[in-house]
Each structure stands twice: as C-alpha cells, then as structure tokens.
Design a protein around this motif. Structure first.
Motif, PDB file in Angstrom:
ATOM      1  N   ARG A   1      21.909   9.686  17.314  1.00 41.44           N
ATOM      2  CA  ARG A   1      21.515  10.996  16.795  1.00 41.44           C
ATOM      3  C   ARG A   1      21.645  10.980  15.281  1.00 41.44           C
ATOM      4  N   VAL A   2      20.749  11.719  14.616  1.00 49.07           N
ATOM      5  CA  VAL A   2      20.818  11.908  13.169  1.00 49.07           C
ATOM      6  C   VAL A   2      20.703  13.400  12.897  1.00 49.07           C
ATOM      7  N   ALA A   3      21.585  13.911  12.032  1.00 51.76           N
ATOM      8  CA  ALA A   3      21.547  15.339  11.704  1.00 51.76           C
ATOM      9  C   ALA A   3      21.820  15.538  10.221  1.00 51.76           C
ATOM     10  N   SER A   4      21.142  16.533   9.648  1.00 54.95           N
ATOM     11  CA  SER A   4      21.398  16.896   8.258  1.00 54.95           C
ATOM     12  C   SER A   4      22.586  17.843   8.207  1.00 54.95           C
ATOM     13  N   ASP A   5      23.213  17.897   7.051  1.00 60.36           N
ATOM     14  CA  ASP A   5      24.407  18.735   6.910  1.00 60.36           C
ATOM     15  C   ASP A   5      24.109  20.224   7.018  1.00 60.36           C
ATOM     16  N   ASP A   6      22.848  20.629   6.785  1.00 60.22           N
ATOM     17  CA  ASP A   6      22.497  22.048   6.865  1.00 60.22           C
ATOM     18  C   ASP A   6      21.967  22.445   8.248  1.00 60.22           C
ATOM     19  N   GLY A   7      21.885  21.473   9.178  1.00 58.18           N
ATOM     20  CA  GLY A   7      21.437  21.764  10.539  1.00 58.18           C
ATOM     21  C   GLY A   7      19.937  21.863  10.717  1.00 58.18           C
ATOM     22  N   LYS A   8      19.155  21.694   9.659  1.00 58.61           N
ATOM     23  CA  LYS A   8      17.701  21.821   9.775  1.00 58.61           C
ATOM     24  C   LYS A   8      17.060  20.610  10.435  1.00 58.61           C
ATOM     25  N   LEU A   9      17.756  19.483  10.392  1.00 58.17           N
ATOM     26  CA  LEU A   9      17.279  18.270  11.053  1.00 58.17           C
ATOM     27  C   LEU A   9      18.362  17.828  12.022  1.00 58.17           C
ATOM     28  N   ASP A  10      17.999  17.679  13.270  1.00 61.89           N
ATOM     29  CA  ASP A  10      18.938  17.208  14.282  1.00 61.89           C
ATOM     30  C   ASP A  10      18.102  16.543  15.367  1.00 61.89           C
ATOM     31  N   VAL A  11      18.022  15.226  15.317  1.00 64.08           N
ATOM     32  CA  VAL A  11      17.127  14.506  16.219  1.00 64.08           C
ATOM     33  C   VAL A  11      17.834  13.360  16.924  1.00 64.08           C
ATOM     34  N   VAL A  12      17.357  13.091  18.125  1.00 64.31           N
ATOM     35  CA  VAL A  12      17.789  11.920  18.877  1.00 64.31           C
ATOM     36  C   VAL A  12      16.969  10.748  18.374  1.00 64.31           C
ATOM     37  N   VAL A  13      17.629   9.633  18.113  1.00 60.76           N
ATOM     38  CA  VAL A  13      16.931   8.419  17.703  1.00 60.76           C
ATOM     39  C   VAL A  13      17.152   7.338  18.757  1.00 60.76           C
ATOM     40  N   ASN A  14      16.074   6.650  19.064  1.00 56.09           N
ATOM     41  CA  ASN A  14      16.102   5.534  20.001  1.00 56.09           C
ATOM     42  C   ASN A  14      15.140   4.471  19.505  1.00 56.09           C
ATOM     43  N   PRO A  15      15.466   3.211  19.750  1.00 55.16           N
ATOM     44  CA  PRO A  15      14.499   2.175  19.401  1.00 55.16           C
ATOM     45  C   PRO A  15      13.203   2.383  20.186  1.00 55.16           C
ATOM     46  N   PRO A  16      12.056   2.078  19.565  1.00 56.97           N
ATOM     47  CA  PRO A  16      10.792   2.198  20.291  1.00 56.97           C
ATOM     48  C   PRO A  16      10.709   1.154  21.397  1.00 56.97           C
ATOM     49  N   LYS A  17       9.842   1.391  22.357  1.00 64.69           N
ATOM     50  CA  LYS A  17       9.671   0.452  23.477  1.00 64.69           C
ATOM     51  C   LYS A  17       9.304  -0.946  22.973  1.00 64.69           C
ATOM     52  N   GLU A  18       8.534  -1.001  21.858  1.00 57.11           N
ATOM     53  CA  GLU A  18       8.121  -2.288  21.301  1.00 57.11           C
ATOM     54  C   GLU A  18       9.305  -3.137  20.845  1.00 57.11           C
ATOM     55  N   LEU A  19      10.434  -2.480  20.589  1.00 54.05           N
ATOM     56  CA  LEU A  19      11.640  -3.196  20.162  1.00 54.05           C
ATOM     57  C   LEU A  19      12.695  -3.228  21.269  1.00 54.05           C
ATOM     58  N   GLY A  20      12.265  -2.947  22.507  1.00 56.42           N
ATOM     59  CA  GLY A  20      13.174  -3.032  23.642  1.00 56.42           C
ATOM     60  C   GLY A  20      13.944  -1.768  23.934  1.00 56.42           C
ATOM     61  N   GLY A  21      13.635  -0.691  23.261  1.00 57.36           N
ATOM     62  CA  GLY A  21      14.345   0.562  23.488  1.00 57.36           C
ATOM     63  C   GLY A  21      13.641   1.456  24.480  1.00 57.36           C
ATOM     64  N   SER A  22      14.202   2.623  24.670  1.00 58.88           N
ATOM     65  CA  SER A  22      13.623   3.587  25.617  1.00 58.88           C
ATOM     66  C   SER A  22      12.417   4.313  25.025  1.00 58.88           C
ATOM     67  N   GLY A  23      12.387   4.444  23.688  1.00 60.50           N
ATOM     68  CA  GLY A  23      11.309   5.191  23.049  1.00 60.50           C
ATOM     69  C   GLY A  23      11.401   6.682  23.310  1.00 60.50           C
ATOM     70  N   ALA A  24      12.532   7.139  23.848  1.00 59.02           N
ATOM     71  CA  ALA A  24      12.677   8.554  24.215  1.00 59.02           C
ATOM     72  C   ALA A  24      12.783   9.478  23.008  1.00 59.02           C
ATOM     73  N   GLY A  25      13.347   8.990  21.918  1.00 57.94           N
ATOM     74  CA  GLY A  25      13.497   9.815  20.727  1.00 57.94           C
ATOM     75  C   GLY A  25      12.647   9.268  19.601  1.00 57.94           C
TER      76      GLY A  25
END
Length: 142
Positions: free
Chosen positions: A23-47
């Motif tokens: 997960r990555v989030a900004s200190d002001d709460g305006k950005l809060d996202v799940v990060v995952n490796p893309p499928k091309e790099l062996g990840g789930s690609g969910a985020g």
C-alpha cells in the motif's frame, strides 16, 4: 551531474508499506492505493504499481510544462493530451531500470510546432529534469 539547488515551494509526502506488494498513502490522505506487481512481472495485478504511478505523475507534470511553454509561445494547446509509457526492465549491469515514452496529441497546432513545444516542455518539466541523463526518455507527436 551536479544537483542544482532549488527554492522548495511544496513537498509531497507518501509512505509505502510492503514495497511493490502493499500500500502507498500520502500524508494528507488524498492518495491511498494498493500496489501489486503487474501480471507481466509475476504479480496479481490487482492493484496499481509504481510504474503506473510514475507514468501518471510524469504525464500530468509534462502536460503542465507544455502549458507553460505554449503560453510563452502564444500557441493553442486546447484539447491536447500527454501520454507517458513507463517501461520496467533489467539493466546490463544486473539491476533494474526504467524507460519513458512521452507522446502528445496537440490538435490545434501543426506537427512542427507541436514538436518544438514538446522539446521546450522537456527542458521545463521537473520530471524531465530529474530523469535527464538517468533514463531514456523519447518524445513523439501523435
């Protein structure tokens, strides 16, 4: 290459948890996202992933720089778009690196003017200045 000092006008702050699969989030709460490796790099690609976030930031910043140089040149960039394609891969030295392709669609000007505006924006954009000499960045008019 020497680092040029700047008069800082704004500082963005974001915190990552669990690196490329968390997960990555900004200190002001305006950005809060799940990060995952893309499928091309062996990840789930969910985020989303760091390359998409970099592409989003670079394209928005470059569009802003394009607006600055267009105003100076009294050029009409209404209806324009900037697309950033960020590539991720292995370097010959065994590490990892990025490439960037910036393409702009500027319907209100001719191709030569559009190319000139892109070159000037590339000199103004903070992302371009930060990456210059570090990664390959190509510019094109579409």
């Amino acid at each position: 290459m020497a680092i040029t000092p700047i008069d800082v006008l704004y500082t963005a702050v974001a915190t990552a948890e669990n690196g490329r699969d968390g997960r990555v989030a900004s200190d002001d709460g305006k950005l809060d996202v799940v990060v995952n490796p893309p499928k091309e790099l062996g990840g789930s690609g969910a985020g989303t992933n760091p390359e998409q976030l970099f592409a989003a930031g670079y394209s928005a910043c470059f569009q802003g720089a394009l607006g600055v140089v267009a105003r100076q040149a009294k050029a009409d960039i209404s209806g324009s778009t900037v697309t950033a394609k960020v590539g991720f891969g292995k370097t010959p030295e065994g590490g990892f690196g990025l490439t960037v392709e910036l393409s702009a669609h500027i319907p209100a000007v001719d191709a030569a003017t559009a190319k000139e505006l892109l070159e000037k924006a590339h000199q103004v954009c903070p992302y371009s200045n930060a990456t210059r000499g570090n990664i390959e960045v190509t510019l094109s008019v579409v």
